[in-house]
Design a protein around this motif. Structure first.
Motif, PDB file in Angstrom:
ATOM      1  N   LYS A 116       0.814  -1.214   0.000  1.00 22.41           N
ATOM      2  CA  LYS A 116       0.000   0.000   0.000  1.00 22.41           C
ATOM      3  C   LYS A 116       0.848   1.265   0.000  1.00 22.41           C
ATOM      4  N   ASN A 117       2.168   1.111   0.015  1.00 21.61           N
ATOM      5  CA  ASN A 117       3.077   2.273   0.081  1.00 21.61           C
ATOM      6  C   ASN A 117       2.781   3.145   1.291  1.00 21.61           C
ATOM      7  N   MET A 118       2.612   2.486   2.421  1.00 20.66           N
ATOM      8  CA  MET A 118       2.267   3.194   3.648  1.00 20.66           C
ATOM      9  C   MET A 118       3.303   2.884   4.722  1.00 20.66           C
ATOM     10  N   VAL A 119       3.523   3.847   5.608  1.00 15.76           N
ATOM     11  CA  VAL A 119       4.322   3.623   6.809  1.00 15.76           C
ATOM     12  C   VAL A 119       3.535   4.211   7.978  1.00 15.76           C
ATOM     13  N   TYR A 120       3.625   3.551   9.123  1.00 14.68           N
ATOM     14  CA  TYR A 120       2.832   3.929  10.279  1.00 14.68           C
ATOM     15  C   TYR A 120       3.718   4.140  11.500  1.00 14.68           C
ATOM     16  N   LEU A 121       3.227   4.924  12.430  1.00 16.89           N
ATOM     17  CA  LEU A 121       3.885   5.078  13.719  1.00 16.89           C
ATOM     18  C   LEU A 121       2.810   4.975  14.797  1.00 16.89           C
ATOM     19  N   GLN A 122       2.810   3.854  15.504  1.00 14.95           N
ATOM     20  CA  GLN A 122       1.900   3.668  16.624  1.00 14.95           C
ATOM     21  C   GLN A 122       2.571   4.218  17.872  1.00 14.95           C
ATOM     22  N   MET A 123       1.917   5.173  18.515  1.00 17.48           N
ATOM     23  CA  MET A 123       2.498   5.837  19.688  1.00 17.48           C
ATOM     24  C   MET A 123       1.606   5.564  20.897  1.00 17.48           C
ATOM     25  N   ASN A 124       2.169   4.878  21.875  1.00 11.35           N
ATOM     26  CA  ASN A 124       1.443   4.547  23.096  1.00 11.35           C
ATOM     27  C   ASN A 124       2.083   5.234  24.299  1.00 11.35           C
ATOM     28  N   ASN A 125       1.320   5.322  25.378  1.00  9.50           N
ATOM     29  CA  ASN A 125       1.815   5.935  26.619  1.00  9.50           C
ATOM     30  C   ASN A 125       2.476   7.282  26.331  1.00  9.50           C
ATOM     31  N   LEU A 126       1.759   8.117  25.616  1.00  5.76           N
ATOM     32  CA  LEU A 126       2.323   9.402  25.202  1.00  5.76           C
ATOM     33  C   LEU A 126       2.570  10.315  26.392  1.00  5.76           C
ATOM     34  N   LYS A 127       3.630  11.107  26.284  1.00  2.00           N
ATOM     35  CA  LYS A 127       4.041  12.028  27.332  1.00  2.00           C
ATOM     36  C   LYS A 127       4.031  13.449  26.791  1.00  2.00           C
ATOM     37  N   PRO A 128       3.912  14.444  27.660  1.00  3.44           N
ATOM     38  CA  PRO A 128       3.932  15.832  27.172  1.00  3.44           C
ATOM     39  C   PRO A 128       5.181  16.148  26.345  1.00  3.44           C
ATOM     40  N   GLU A 129       6.295  15.520  26.675  1.00  2.85           N
ATOM     41  CA  GLU A 129       7.533  15.783  25.922  1.00  2.85           C
ATOM     42  C   GLU A 129       7.515  15.180  24.530  1.00  2.85           C
ATOM     43  N   ASP A 130       6.489  14.407  24.201  1.00  4.91           N
ATOM     44  CA  ASP A 130       6.336  13.905  22.838  1.00  4.91           C
ATOM     45  C   ASP A 130       5.666  14.938  21.928  1.00  4.91           C
ATOM     46  N   THR A 131       5.217  16.031  22.496  1.00  2.00           N
ATOM     47  CA  THR A 131       4.580  17.086  21.705  1.00  2.00           C
ATOM     48  C   THR A 131       5.564  17.641  20.684  1.00  2.00           C
ATOM     49  N   ALA A 132       5.162  17.615  19.424  1.00  2.00           N
ATOM     50  CA  ALA A 132       6.033  18.050  18.336  1.00  2.00           C
ATOM     51  C   ALA A 132       5.275  17.942  17.020  1.00  2.00           C
ATOM     52  N   VAL A 133       5.886  18.492  15.987  1.00  2.00           N
ATOM     53  CA  VAL A 133       5.434  18.212  14.624  1.00  2.00           C
ATOM     54  C   VAL A 133       6.177  16.962  14.164  1.00  2.00           C
ATOM     55  N   TYR A 134       5.427  15.981  13.700  1.00  2.69           N
ATOM     56  CA  TYR A 134       6.008  14.711  13.271  1.00  2.69           C
ATOM     57  C   TYR A 134       6.065  14.677  11.742  1.00  2.69           C
ATOM     58  N   TYR A 135       7.242  14.296  11.236  1.00  2.00           N
ATOM     59  CA  TYR A 135       7.473  14.271   9.801  1.00  2.00           C
ATOM     60  C   TYR A 135       7.780  12.849   9.342  1.00  2.00           C
ATOM     61  N   CYS A 136       7.121  12.442   8.290  1.00  2.00           N
ATOM     62  CA  CYS A 136       7.455  11.197   7.621  1.00  2.00           C
ATOM     63  C   CYS A 136       8.621  11.469   6.678  1.00  2.00           C
ATOM     64  N   ASN A 137       9.546  10.525   6.564  1.00  2.00           N
ATOM     65  CA  ASN A 137      10.668  10.729   5.650  1.00  2.00           C
ATOM     66  C   ASN A 137      11.040   9.432   4.958  1.00  2.00           C
ATOM     67  N   ALA A 138      11.669   9.601   3.812  1.00  2.00           N
ATOM     68  CA  ALA A 138      12.116   8.463   3.022  1.00  2.00           C
ATOM     69  C   ALA A 138      13.535   8.722   2.543  1.00  2.00           C
ATOM     70  N   LYS A 139      14.315   7.663   2.492  1.00  2.00           N
ATOM     71  CA  LYS A 139      15.715   7.769   2.095  1.00  2.00           C
ATOM     72  C   LYS A 139      15.958   6.850   0.908  1.00  2.00           C
ATOM     73  N   SER A 140      16.636   7.395  -0.107  1.00  2.00           N
ATOM     74  CA  SER A 140      16.926   6.566  -1.269  1.00  2.00           C
ATOM     75  C   SER A 140      18.162   5.711  -1.007  1.00  2.00           C
ATOM     76  N   SER A 141      18.364   4.725  -1.866  1.00  3.84           N
ATOM     77  CA  SER A 141      19.521   3.850  -1.754  1.00  3.84           C
ATOM     78  C   SER A 141      20.711   4.371  -2.548  1.00  3.84           C
ATOM     79  N   PHE A 142      20.569   5.545  -3.168  1.00  4.74           N
ATOM     80  CA  PHE A 142      21.671   6.125  -3.933  1.00  4.74           C
ATOM     81  C   PHE A 142      22.796   6.552  -3.003  1.00  4.74           C
ATOM     82  N   ILE A 143      23.977   6.722  -3.591  1.00  4.92           N
ATOM     83  CA  ILE A 143      25.126   7.239  -2.850  1.00  4.92           C
ATOM     84  C   ILE A 143      25.617   8.486  -3.567  1.00  4.92           C
TER      85      ILE A 143
END
Length: 118
Positions: free
Chosen positions: A75-102
């Motif tokens: 499905k070309n999807m990636v997920y992040l399940q976040m449990n037991n969240l804390k106030p210090e987890d507050t942030a903007v979350y970014y999905c990222n991808a890295k190529s295999s090129f050098i």
């Protein structure tokens, strides 16, 4: 080009859970590792979790045991399940991808806000 779009952020109480999702599209043949990073106000962006094409995962020490990264290659999807969240987890979350090129090319989504507050 590669495009990433995140979804699933929001406001949650401490101890609660959220699941972030990211759909990736475009020229995906070169993509090897995908991950999630976050940036809190006044702080540098930090890598939270990564997952390779083979399913190998790595986590920041601050989220180990609480966050789980997964991907659905069909499905070309990636997920992040976040449990037991804390106030210090507050942030903007970014999905990222890295190529295999050098050297590798990095692609980023637009970010989704996660706020952990009572």
């Amino acid at each position: 080009q590669v495009q990433l779009v995140e979804a699933g952020g929001g406001l949650v109480q401490p101890g609660g859970s959220l699941r972030l999702s990211c759909i990736i599209s475009g020229n995906l043949f070169s993509i090897s590792t995908m991950g999630w990073s976050r940036q809190a106000p006044g702080k540098e962006r930090e890598l939270v979790a990564t997952i390779t094409n083979g399913g190998n995962t790595n986590y920041a020490d601050s989220v180990k045991g609480r966050f789980t990264i997964s991907r659905d290659n069909a499905k070309n999807m990636v997920y992040l399940q976040m449990n037991n969240l804390k106030p210090e987890d507050t942030a903007v979350y970014y999905c990222n991808a890295k190529s295999s090129f050098i050297p590798p090319t990095y692609y980023w989504g637009q970010g989704t806000q996660v706020t952990v507050s009572a």
